[in-house]
Motif scaffolding. Structure first.
Motif, PDB file in Angstrom:
ATOM      1  N   SER A 115      -0.490   4.730   4.161  1.00  0.00           N
ATOM      2  CA  SER A 115      -0.184   3.407   4.821  1.00  0.00           C
ATOM      3  C   SER A 115       0.465   2.841   3.376  1.00  0.00           C
ATOM      4  O   SER A 115      -0.602   2.665   2.512  1.00  0.00           O
ATOM      5  N   GLN A 122       1.296  -3.610   3.962  1.00  0.00           N
ATOM      6  CA  GLN A 122       0.210  -3.450   5.142  1.00  0.00           C
ATOM      7  C   GLN A 122      -1.451  -3.071   5.401  1.00  0.00           C
ATOM      8  O   GLN A 122      -2.071  -2.511   6.298  1.00  0.00           O
ATOM      9  N   THR A 166       1.314   4.946  -0.574  1.00  0.00           N
ATOM     10  CA  THR A 166       1.481   5.397   0.267  1.00  0.00           C
ATOM     11  C   THR A 166      -0.351   5.362   0.230  1.00  0.00           C
ATOM     12  O   THR A 166      -0.672   5.408   1.403  1.00  0.00           O
TER      13      THR A 166
END
Ligand code: ADE
Length: 297
Positions: free
Chosen positions: A114, A118, A167
């Motif tokens: 993610s 977020q 990420t």
């Protein structure tokens, strides 16, 4: 569940005869491969994970692989490493069953991809609790219940974090935490005869669990050209590094994180950044500007 690979090892048969290991996350992937190799080398292995069905099926598969004459044994205890009581039970249950704990392999962990913006607080905390706090609790319990009086070797399976992990910022922070925990424990527990090291795969080790993460096929596809070896790594390559660090060959090695990534972490970034002009240069005057600091946009 998948079938177990036939196991062999570069290490001498019987190397870990009469030793006892706890492998968290031992039901699948890297943890399963480490458990297989330890068993092959004569170790008694307690595998732990949250999933009872996976544990039972892995235990059955690996037990069938134990060759006649090999005194290795395998057992399992269901354990969520986020739960202190369950970790205490994993360690005391292993001692009750096998009588000692020579090795602790903290392999249980997990994350999801993610963008950092977020990640909600619940998700952040879950990843930190599993990968950092859970690993700490396993180390502490193995030490307090056994290793402080008998010595031992701990290997934490983390991730290469040197360049950050875009990420997977939560996991990167947790793994970097374990990297540093490794150093503190290596110093504090040396006088008890405990060595503490970590093994850090890159993003490029192929496992079925990693392949099951949504979007991870792209990570694998990008990892091949981004790695100097131009291929993905294998669970066997992580297991071999782990067995080395557990073995007497590493008796003067403690507090290190051994990257097993074929220099992938040194070679290039896997994170594309489009050309932009959002970070203007600091300068005293327009005259000090040079061609180099001007946006090419
Ligand atoms: N594997 C991933 N998360 C885990 C957890 N919380 N406990 C044990 N194994 C795990």
């Amino acid at each position: 569940a998948s079938t177990a690979q036939r196991v062999s090892s570069i290490f001498r048969p019987g190397l870990f005869k009469n030793k006892v290991a706890v492998v968290t996350g031992g039901g699948t992937g890297i943890g399963k491969a480490i458990s297989q190799e330890l068993l092959h080398l004569g170790c008694k292995v307690m595998i732990a994970s949250r999933n009872k069905e996976v544990l039972a099926s892995t235990v059955q598969q690996l037990r069938e692989q134990i060759q006649p004459g090999n005194t290795a044994e395998i057992a399992h205890i269901q354990c969520n490493i986020r739960k202190e009581d369950e970790v205490k039970n994993l360690i005391s249950g292993t001692l009750a069953q096998f009588g000692s704990i020579d090795f602790l392999i903290n392999n249980a962990g997990g994350q999801y991809q993610s963008p950092a913006s977020q990640i909600n607080t619940k998700g952040w905390n879950a990843v930190i609790e599993t990968n950092l706090t859970g690993t700490f609790i396993c180390c502490r319990e193995a030490f307090n219940q056994w290793m402080k009086d008998h010595g031992g070797a701990i290997v934490n399976i983390i991730l290469v974090t040197f360049r950050g992990i875009p990420t997977m910022s939560h996991s990167g922070a947790a793994r970097a935490g374990v990297d540093n925990l490794t150093k503190s424990l290596a110093i504090e527990w040396a006088q008890n005869g405990v060595r503490v090291n970590s093994v850090a795969p890159g993003r490029s080790i192929y496992t079925e669990s990693a392949a099951a993460i949504p979007g991870y096929d792209k990570v694998f596809a990008e990892a091949i050209p981004a790695n100097p070896a131009k291929r993905l790594g294998t669970v066997e390559e992580i297991s071999a590094a782990t067995c080395f660090l557990l073995s007497p060959a590493a008796s003067f090695i403690s507090g290190v994180t051994l990257k097993v990534d074929a220099a992938g972490g040194l070679y290039s970034t896997s994170w594309d950044i489009p050309h932009h002009n959002k970070i203007p240069a600091y300068k005293w005057s327009e005259e000090s500007d040079t061609e180099n600091t001007k946006s090419k946009l």
